[in-house]
Each structure stands twice: as structure tokens, then as C-alpha cells.
Motif scaffolding. Structure first.
Motif, mmCIF file in Angstrom:
data_model
loop_
_atom_site.group_PDB
_atom_site.id
_atom_site.type_symbol
_atom_site.label_atom_id
_atom_site.label_comp_id
_atom_site.label_asym_id
_atom_site.label_seq_id
_atom_site.Cartn_x
_atom_site.Cartn_y
_atom_site.Cartn_z
ATOM 1 N N MET A 1 0.688 -1.151 0.212
ATOM 2 C CA MET A 1 -0.160 0.349 -0.614
ATOM 3 C C MET A 1 0.482 1.341 0.164
ATOM 4 S SD MET A 1 -3.194 -0.900 -0.244
ATOM 5 C CE MET A 1 -4.040 0.931 0.143
ATOM 6 N N ILE A 2 2.050 1.270 0.383
ATOM 7 C CA ILE A 2 2.758 2.398 0.976
ATOM 8 C C ILE A 2 3.389 2.729 -0.500
ATOM 9 C CG2 ILE A 2 4.527 3.171 1.679
ATOM 10 C CD1 ILE A 2 4.772 1.336 4.034
ATOM 11 N N TYR A 3 3.473 1.407 -1.462
ATOM 12 C CA TYR A 3 4.539 1.924 -2.266
ATOM 13 C C TYR A 3 3.611 2.115 -3.490
ATOM 14 C CZ TYR A 3 6.266 0.507 -7.538
ATOM 15 O OH TYR A 3 6.110 0.249 -8.602
ATOM 16 N N PHE A 4 1.507 1.534 -3.251
ATOM 17 C CA PHE A 4 1.387 2.403 -4.166
ATOM 18 C C PHE A 4 0.820 3.861 -4.365
ATOM 19 C CE2 PHE A 4 -0.787 -2.281 -4.062
ATOM 20 C CZ PHE A 4 0.291 -2.962 -5.800
ATOM 21 N N VAL A 5 0.779 4.771 -2.777
ATOM 22 C CA VAL A 5 0.670 5.318 -2.511
ATOM 23 C C VAL A 5 1.373 6.086 -2.884
ATOM 24 C CG1 VAL A 5 0.745 7.358 -0.646
ATOM 25 C CG2 VAL A 5 -0.781 4.991 -0.503
ATOM 26 N N ILE A 6 3.166 5.937 -2.843
ATOM 27 C CA ILE A 6 4.148 6.802 -3.574
ATOM 28 C C ILE A 6 3.618 6.862 -4.879
ATOM 29 C CG2 ILE A 6 6.287 6.782 -3.864
ATOM 30 C CD1 ILE A 6 6.388 5.535 -0.633
ATOM 31 N N THR A 7 3.520 5.587 -5.426
ATOM 32 C CA THR A 7 3.562 5.453 -6.792
ATOM 33 C C THR A 7 2.625 6.354 -7.870
ATOM 34 O OG1 THR A 7 4.537 3.267 -6.816
ATOM 35 C CG2 THR A 7 3.175 4.451 -8.937
ATOM 36 N N LEU A 8 1.666 6.682 -6.741
ATOM 37 C CA LEU A 8 0.436 7.420 -7.288
ATOM 38 C C LEU A 8 0.873 9.070 -7.408
ATOM 39 C CD1 LEU A 8 -2.388 8.333 -7.410
ATOM 40 C CD2 LEU A 8 -3.000 7.680 -5.272
ATOM 41 N N ILE A 9 1.161 8.875 -6.079
ATOM 42 C CA ILE A 9 2.251 11.027 -5.733
ATOM 43 C C ILE A 9 3.001 11.306 -6.488
ATOM 44 C CG2 ILE A 9 3.523 12.032 -3.749
ATOM 45 C CD1 ILE A 9 1.963 10.812 -1.811
ATOM 46 N N MET A 10 4.254 10.095 -7.289
ATOM 47 C CA MET A 10 5.094 10.578 -8.135
ATOM 48 C C MET A 10 4.722 10.490 -9.404
ATOM 49 S SD MET A 10 8.489 8.180 -6.821
ATOM 50 C CE MET A 10 9.282 8.910 -8.294
ATOM 51 N N THR A 11 2.907 10.111 -9.776
ATOM 52 C CA THR A 11 2.727 9.789 -11.284
ATOM 53 C C THR A 11 2.351 11.502 -11.164
ATOM 54 O OG1 THR A 11 2.463 7.594 -10.987
ATOM 55 C CG2 THR A 11 1.568 8.597 -12.786
ATOM 56 N N ILE A 12 1.392 11.265 -10.187
ATOM 57 C CA ILE A 12 0.614 13.190 -10.526
ATOM 58 C C ILE A 12 1.438 13.498 -10.425
ATOM 59 C CG2 ILE A 12 -0.611 14.280 -9.699
ATOM 60 C CD1 ILE A 12 -1.758 11.954 -8.132
ATOM 61 N N THR A 13 2.963 13.871 -10.141
ATOM 62 C CA THR A 13 4.211 14.918 -9.788
ATOM 63 C C THR A 13 4.746 14.848 -11.324
ATOM 64 O OG1 THR A 13 4.561 14.651 -7.626
ATOM 65 C CG2 THR A 13 6.205 15.500 -8.719
ATOM 66 N N GLN A 14 4.697 14.191 -11.883
ATOM 67 C CA GLN A 14 5.223 13.392 -13.043
ATOM 68 C C GLN A 14 4.170 14.554 -13.964
ATOM 69 O OE1 GLN A 14 6.175 9.462 -13.179
ATOM 70 N NE2 GLN A 14 8.408 9.944 -14.817
ATOM 71 N N ILE A 15 3.203 14.320 -13.543
ATOM 72 C CA ILE A 15 1.923 14.930 -15.123
ATOM 73 C C ILE A 15 1.856 16.441 -14.923
ATOM 74 C CG2 ILE A 15 -0.567 15.116 -16.007
ATOM 75 C CD1 ILE A 15 -0.490 11.638 -14.077
ATOM 76 N N MET A 16 1.917 16.905 -13.736
ATOM 77 C CA MET A 16 1.994 18.017 -12.987
ATOM 78 C C MET A 16 3.093 18.784 -14.016
ATOM 79 S SD MET A 16 -1.025 18.644 -12.174
ATOM 80 C CE MET A 16 -0.661 20.319 -11.490
ATOM 81 N N ILE A 17 4.415 18.410 -13.758
ATOM 82 C CA ILE A 17 5.960 18.451 -14.029
ATOM 83 C C ILE A 17 5.516 18.810 -16.084
ATOM 84 C CG2 ILE A 17 8.190 18.392 -14.210
ATOM 85 C CD1 ILE A 17 8.266 17.295 -11.812
ATOM 86 N N GLU A 18 5.241 18.065 -16.200
ATOM 87 C CA GLU A 18 4.999 17.676 -17.832
ATOM 88 C C GLU A 18 3.871 18.687 -18.206
ATOM 89 O OE1 GLU A 18 5.600 15.750 -21.455
ATOM 90 O OE2 GLU A 18 6.294 15.361 -19.370
ATOM 91 N N TYR A 19 2.722 18.880 -17.413
ATOM 92 C CA TYR A 19 1.792 19.557 -17.953
ATOM 93 C C TYR A 19 2.648 21.486 -17.688
ATOM 94 C CZ TYR A 19 -2.263 22.886 -17.909
ATOM 95 O OH TYR A 19 -2.762 23.808 -18.032
ATOM 96 N N TYR A 20 2.966 21.114 -16.877
ATOM 97 C CA TYR A 20 3.240 22.566 -16.446
ATOM 98 C C TYR A 20 4.772 23.428 -17.856
ATOM 99 C CZ TYR A 20 0.175 23.973 -12.597
ATOM 100 O OH TYR A 20 -0.227 23.719 -12.257
ATOM 101 N N ASP A 21 6.004 22.111 -17.548
ATOM 102 C CA ASP A 21 6.518 22.221 -18.423
ATOM 103 C C ASP A 21 6.066 22.722 -20.401
ATOM 104 O OD1 ASP A 21 8.745 22.320 -16.894
ATOM 105 O OD2 ASP A 21 8.910 19.786 -17.427
ATOM 106 N N THR A 22 5.340 21.732 -20.434
ATOM 107 C CA THR A 22 4.403 22.024 -22.183
ATOM 108 C C THR A 22 4.072 23.156 -22.064
ATOM 109 O OG1 THR A 22 3.937 19.542 -22.375
ATOM 110 C CG2 THR A 22 2.623 20.920 -22.944
#
Length: 405
Positions: A1-22
Motif C-alpha cells: 500500500m505504501i508503494y502504491f501511494v508513493i507511485t500515485l504521488i510520483m505519477t501525479i507529480t510527473q504529470i504536473m511537471i509535464e503539464y507545466y513544462d509544456t
């Protein structure tokens, strides 16, 4: 569960970084349009070439990341305006268009080129999908690894242990020794050691009996009688251990349900009243955290002793686990059960545990339910009592709530 939560947070962070970079890149592209089109716009506007102005504005607006193009004259009037539909969260680049005339720099127009959130999303869509797929693939792989590890380290050793226990024969105890490949000092390792110790002791007892039979035939009968008595006492002790909670010396969960199911069937068949009291000590975790488990254990024992003072010999009382207790009252009305529960709540609040000149009190919440004609099994009755208990907790604890359905 900890891994899934961390993965979710990192995925959302990557998406936000991708969005703002674009988005920043799109903003830079808007700025670059100034250098690309300013000379052409300058000449077209100075010459008031409407067709050329419209052509240039139209070509800018057809760029994939451009949603709106506005040209304004120095007075703020619109020269031309091209806008796409459904613009959301726009962001723009504005620049003035100058013309040098008679050595003077004259503002002849103002250009506003806009993009929006949808344009950015369209650009990053593919990258976002890849990020999500990558996260999902990692999560699925981890899940399969977890299932494999669970199967390898628990299910398979436990199955092996069970099979070996089933193969034990009393006649050949000396040829049996349980050996399961498990980590040292683990629960399964401790369990197999206990079984092997038990087998060894049984084998020793068997050899003593057999040797005594050959050497002392006359004495053997008496020794067998004594041994049989010891085994009966051991069985009584084992039965007590198997059916009694070690801390409070009342029925454990298994024993409660074994007898409780019989009471339920008997009450159902004879149309007798049957009630359940579901107890839960209030804020018990806080007692353990604040004063330690020894004080918590003392609270559990004193509560159980207090309940036994109010309950009849015929009532079934057991500890369900932790700070949860249940009582089953045969041939007792709902009203009588509520009064009994209220007496227990009151007497529980009067219990005092002394620790280093400090008096510790605790309370209990109770849910009460009576058997209905529609009940088909014991769990139906317990479920309503538990719901009433949850309501007592929600209402502030230290009280009795009866089931209304």
C-alpha cells in the motif's frame, strides 16, 4: 500500500511537471510568433492591406497551440479577431507593432496571441498516457511479486507443515520429525519446534510405558491408570486453554460461538427470548499508550470480573479480542438486558486502577440487541448489537444503545 501511494504521488507529480513544462514551452512559442510575424504585420497594417492582415491573422490562428488572435489599433479598436471555440484558462502574449516614420517610432497596432489549457493538454496527452501506463505496469509487477512471495514464504511452508503433521503416527514417533524450510525464529519455525518437542516427549512417554510393560507387568496396570488420569487432567487443562481467554479467564471467541450457536438454535426452536450485549472499552488504546500494556491488561481483567458479578451462571460471556467483549443472555427480555447493561456501565465507571499515586478510570460502551423471528443465524443478532455499539460510540461513549431493527 505504501508503494502504491508513493507511485500515485510520483505519477501525479510527473504529470504536473509535464503539464507545466509544456505550458512554458507553449508560452515561449507564443513569444516566438512575435519575431516571426511582426515585420509582415507591420507592413500590412501600415499599408492597411486588409486581405494581408486577415491572411496573416488566419495563418497564426491555425497553429495548433494558438486559440485566439486579436489585432487592435492604437485607440483599442479591433482590427481583426480570430478565436477558437471552448477556450479554457487562457494565457497570452501581447506586443506592440511599431512603424518608423519621419525618424519617429509610432505604435500602429497591438497584437494579442492566446493559447489555453486544452492546447497544453492535447500536447501532453501522449506523455501522460505513457506515464500512467508505466506506473500501472510497475504496480502490477509488484502485486505479482507480492503474491509470489506470500505463496512462497507462508502458504507453501504452512501447507507442508500441515501435511507433515497429518503423516505422524503414534506407533512410529521416533521416525517422525517435522522439517519445514522457513526463516529461523519465525512463527512457523517456532511452531514446528513446539511440535517436534511435543513428539519427542510423547515418544519418551511411549518408551517408558513399553519398557515398564516388559519389566513390571503387575505394576504396569497401576501406572497406566495413573498415566490415564494425568492425560485426562491434561485434556481438561488443554480444553480450558482452548476455550478460555488467558488474560481474563473467561470464554474466548471460539468457545463463545460454539456455545452461543447452540443457545441460538435452542432459543429459536423453543421460541425463547435471547439477547446480546456487545461491549467495547472506551479509549482503550489511549490507556495502553499512556500507562502501558500492564495497566491495559489490568483494566481488561477488572472489567471482566465486574461483568461476571452482574451476569448469571447460565449467561455466556466471552472476550472477542482486544477490548471487545460479548454476553449472551438466554430467556432475558430486551428491557431486562438494557437494565443489566446500564448497571455494568455504571459499575465500570467506578473501577479505579492505582498507579504511582494516580487513580485511573475507564468507561465502556454497550450495544444491545434481541433475537427477531427473521434471524437465521447467530451473526444476524450480533450484527445488530455491533451496530448499536457503534452508535453508542458515536453518541459520546459510556452509554447503552439498543438496536431498533
Amino acid at each position: 500500500m505504501i508503494y502504491f501511494v508513493i507511485t500515485l504521488i510520483m505519477t501525479i507529480t510527473q504529470i504536473m511537471i509535464e503539464y507545466y513544462d509544456t505550458k512554458n514551452n507553449v508560452q515561449k512559442d507564443l513569444v516566438s510568433l512575435e519575431n516571426t510575424y511582426i515585420n509582415s504585420l507591420q507592413n500590412a497594417i501600415w499599408d492597411m492591406d486588409v486581405d494581408q492582415i486577415e491572411s496573416l491573422s488566419d495563418s497564426i490562428s491555425k497553429l495548433s497551440f494558438v486559440k485566439e488572435v486579436i489585432l487592435l489599433d492604437p485607440s483599442g479598436n479591433i482590427i481583426t479577431h480570430h478565436q477558437a471555440h471552448n477556450i479554457t484558462n487562457r494565457f497570452s502574449h501581447e506586443f506592440n507593432i511599431y512603424k518608423v516614420h519621419n525618424m519617429q517610432k509610432i505604435v500602429i497596432a497591438k497584437a494579442i496571441i492566446s493559447s489555453d489549457q486544452n492546447s497544453v493538454i492535447d500536447i501532453v496527452k501522449t506523455g501522460v498516457i505513457l506515464i500512467i501506463l508505466n506506473a500501472m505496469i510497475k504496480s502490477v509487477i509488484l502485486l505479482f511479486l507480492f503474491i509470489w512471495a506470500f505463496q512462497k514464504n507462508l502458504v507453501e511452508p504452512l501447507t507442508d507443515l500441515t501435511n507433515q503433521i497429518g503423516d505422524i503416527e503414534f506407533e512410529n514417533l521416533d521416525q517422525h520429525k517435522i522439517s519445514v524450510n522457513v526463516p529461523k525464529s519465525s512463527e512457523l519455525d517456532l511452531l514446528q519446534k513446539k511440535f517436534n518437542l511435543m513428539i519427542e516427549k510423547l515418544n519418551q512417554q511411549k518408551n517408558v510405558i513399553l519398557n515398564a510393560e516388559h519389566d513390571y507387568a503387575a505394576q504396569l496396570e497401576q501406572e497406566v491408570k495413573e498415566r490415564t488420569l494425568e492425560l485426562e487432567q491434561l485434556n481438561i487443562g488443554l480444553n480450558h486453554i482452548a476455550t478460555t481467554d488467558y488474560l481474563t479467564n473467561i470464554r474466548n471467541r471460539r468457545s463463545f460461538f460454539d456455545v452461543g450457536d447452540q443457545y441460538f438454535v435452542m432459543a429459536k426452536r423453543n421460541q425463547k427470548e435471547l439477547c446480546v450485549l456487545s461491549f467495547d472499552l472506551d479509549n482503550f488504546k489511549a490507556i495502553n499508550d499512556t500507562y502501558g500494556h500492564q495497566v491495559g491488561d489490568q483494566a481488561l481483567k477488572q472489567f471482566a470480573d465486574n461483568c461476571k458479578k452482574h451476569l448469571r451462571e447460565s449467561d455466556i460471556f466471552g472476550r472477542m479480542g482486544g477490548e471487545e467483549f460479548t454476553a449472551l443472555l438466554f430467556e432475558t427480555s430486551l428491557k431486562e438486558s438494557i437494565h443489566l447493561a446500564e448497571r455494568i456501565v455504571k459499575s465500570t465507571s467506578e473501577i479505579v486502577i492505582h498507579l504511582d499515586n494516580e487513580a485511573i478510570n475507564f468507561t465502556v460502551s454497550v450495544g444491545v440487541a434481541s433475537m427477531l423471528p427473521s434471524d437465521q443465524k447467530m451473526d444476524d443478532l450480533l450484527l445488530r448489537a455491533d451496530r448499536a455499539l457503534y452508535q453508542a460510540k458515536a453518541n459520546g461513549r459510556n452509554q447503552v444503545i439498543s438496536s431498533e431493527y
